[in-house]
Design an enzyme around this catalytic site. Structure first.
Site, PDB file in Angstrom:
ATOM      1  N   HIS A  86       0.822  -1.208   0.000  1.00 31.25           N
ATOM      2  CA  HIS A  86       0.000   0.000   0.000  1.00 31.25           C
ATOM      3  C   HIS A  86       0.859   1.262   0.000  1.00 31.25           C
ATOM      4  O   HIS A  86       0.495   2.274  -0.601  1.00 31.25           O
ATOM      5  CB  HIS A  86      -0.941   0.001   1.206  1.00 31.25           C
ATOM      6  CG  HIS A  86      -0.240  -0.180   2.514  1.00 31.25           C
ATOM      7  ND1 HIS A  86       0.258  -1.397   2.936  1.00 31.25           N
ATOM      8  CD2 HIS A  86       0.063   0.715   3.513  1.00 31.25           C
ATOM      9  CE1 HIS A  86       0.818  -1.260   4.114  1.00 31.25           C
ATOM     10  NE2 HIS A  86       0.733   0.003   4.495  1.00 31.25           N
ATOM     11  N   ARG A 129      36.182  -8.978 -13.117  1.00 28.98           N
ATOM     12  CA  ARG A 129      36.423  -9.403 -11.734  1.00 28.98           C
ATOM     13  C   ARG A 129      35.123  -9.611 -10.962  1.00 28.98           C
ATOM     14  O   ARG A 129      35.093 -10.323  -9.957  1.00 28.98           O
ATOM     15  CB  ARG A 129      37.289  -8.373 -11.013  1.00 28.98           C
ATOM     16  CG  ARG A 129      36.603  -7.036 -10.733  1.00 28.98           C
ATOM     17  CD  ARG A 129      37.550  -6.038 -10.087  1.00 28.98           C
ATOM     18  NE  ARG A 129      36.910  -4.827  -9.646  1.00 28.98           N
ATOM     19  CZ  ARG A 129      36.626  -3.797 -10.417  1.00 28.98           C
ATOM     20  NH1 ARG A 129      36.916  -3.847 -11.715  1.00 28.98           N
ATOM     21  NH2 ARG A 129      36.040  -2.714  -9.925  1.00 28.98           N
ATOM     22  N   HIS A 171      28.114  -4.390 -10.723  1.00 29.39           N
ATOM     23  CA  HIS A 171      28.894  -5.210  -9.805  1.00 29.39           C
ATOM     24  C   HIS A 171      28.181  -6.484  -9.369  1.00 29.39           C
ATOM     25  O   HIS A 171      28.819  -7.523  -9.190  1.00 29.39           O
ATOM     26  CB  HIS A 171      29.246  -4.407  -8.552  1.00 29.39           C
ATOM     27  CG  HIS A 171      30.205  -3.288  -8.819  1.00 29.39           C
ATOM     28  ND1 HIS A 171      30.964  -2.707  -7.816  1.00 29.39           N
ATOM     29  CD2 HIS A 171      30.542  -2.638  -9.960  1.00 29.39           C
ATOM     30  CE1 HIS A 171      31.729  -1.752  -8.341  1.00 29.39           C
ATOM     31  NE2 HIS A 171      31.472  -1.684  -9.647  1.00 29.39           N
TER      32      HIS A 171
END
Length: 213
Positions: free
Chosen positions: A73, A196, A162
């Site tokens: 809500h 990475r 990321h």
């Protein structure tokens, strides 16, 4: 000279070190191309390639990614304000509710959004409650879901680059409509950075798998 190949519309061609590079071509189409090149080299009449069915091209062009969206809500009004924005961006919408400002429990709708993403019924999911925190916790209980709460441009980019998040949670009590629209657009259009970050996301997945029965 390479003969005309009449490639399908979704094929991408470009030159790299004087070689012809092709992507998004099926095995049968590659076979047809090779046969035409061989026929040309041997001096035999080049056969006309099989025509591409217009219906298949239209199907590809009309396919849209689905975004599941839900709210309690406290987030209902912001959910309704974001739906036109999603349509403008070219997405189909799966609205899981709620459908009014009557008090409800956010876990029910956060779960519905996360489940739509986890089962593949939706490409991404967006859940809105008062603060965005509780819904984020709920969504992350669903296998395959990586939910992140965003409150500005930077957090939206970071969660995608990321963390490769697939569910976004927003706090309607913390941000306005215009900022929410900017966050949603940024989150939906930012690609995962890979590199990475891939091994780190893989570790997130491995932790999840340890606790799956």
């Amino acid at each position: 000279m390479i003969p005309s190949l009449n490639l399908p519309l979704d094929a991408i061609l470009y030159h790299e070190d004087n070689q012809l590079i092709m992507t998004n071509i099926s095995d049968s189409e590659i076979h047809e191309i090779v046969q035409r090149v061989v026929d040309h080299a041997l001096g035999t009449p080049v056969r006309e390639p099989a025509s591409i069915a217009p219906a298949s091209i239209q199907t590809q062009a009309s396919s849209k990614k689905v975004v599941a969206i839900g709210a309690d809500h406290g987030g209902y009004e912001l959910k309704e304000a974001l739906k036109p924005e999603l349509k403008t961006l070219g997405f189909d919408i799966q609205d899981v509710g709620t459908n009014s400002k009557e008090a409800v429990d956010y876990p029910d709708f956060a779960h519905a959004v996360a489940q739509a993403v986890s089962t593949g019924k939706a490409w991404r999911g967006i859940m809105i409650d008062g603060a965005g925190i509780g819904s984020c916790i709920v969504a992350n209980k669903v296998p395959g879901v990586r939910a992140g709460m965003a409150y500005d441009y930077s957090s939206a980019v970071n969660s995608r680059e990321h963390n490769d998040t697939n569910v976004l949670t927003l706090g309607a009590g913390l941000i306005g409509v215009n900022l929410a629209k900017q966050i949603v657009k940024t989150w939906l259009t930012t690609e995962f950075g890979g590199g990475r970050h891939t091994s780190r996301v893989d570790k997130i997945k491995s932790v999840e798998k340890k606790y799956l029965k």
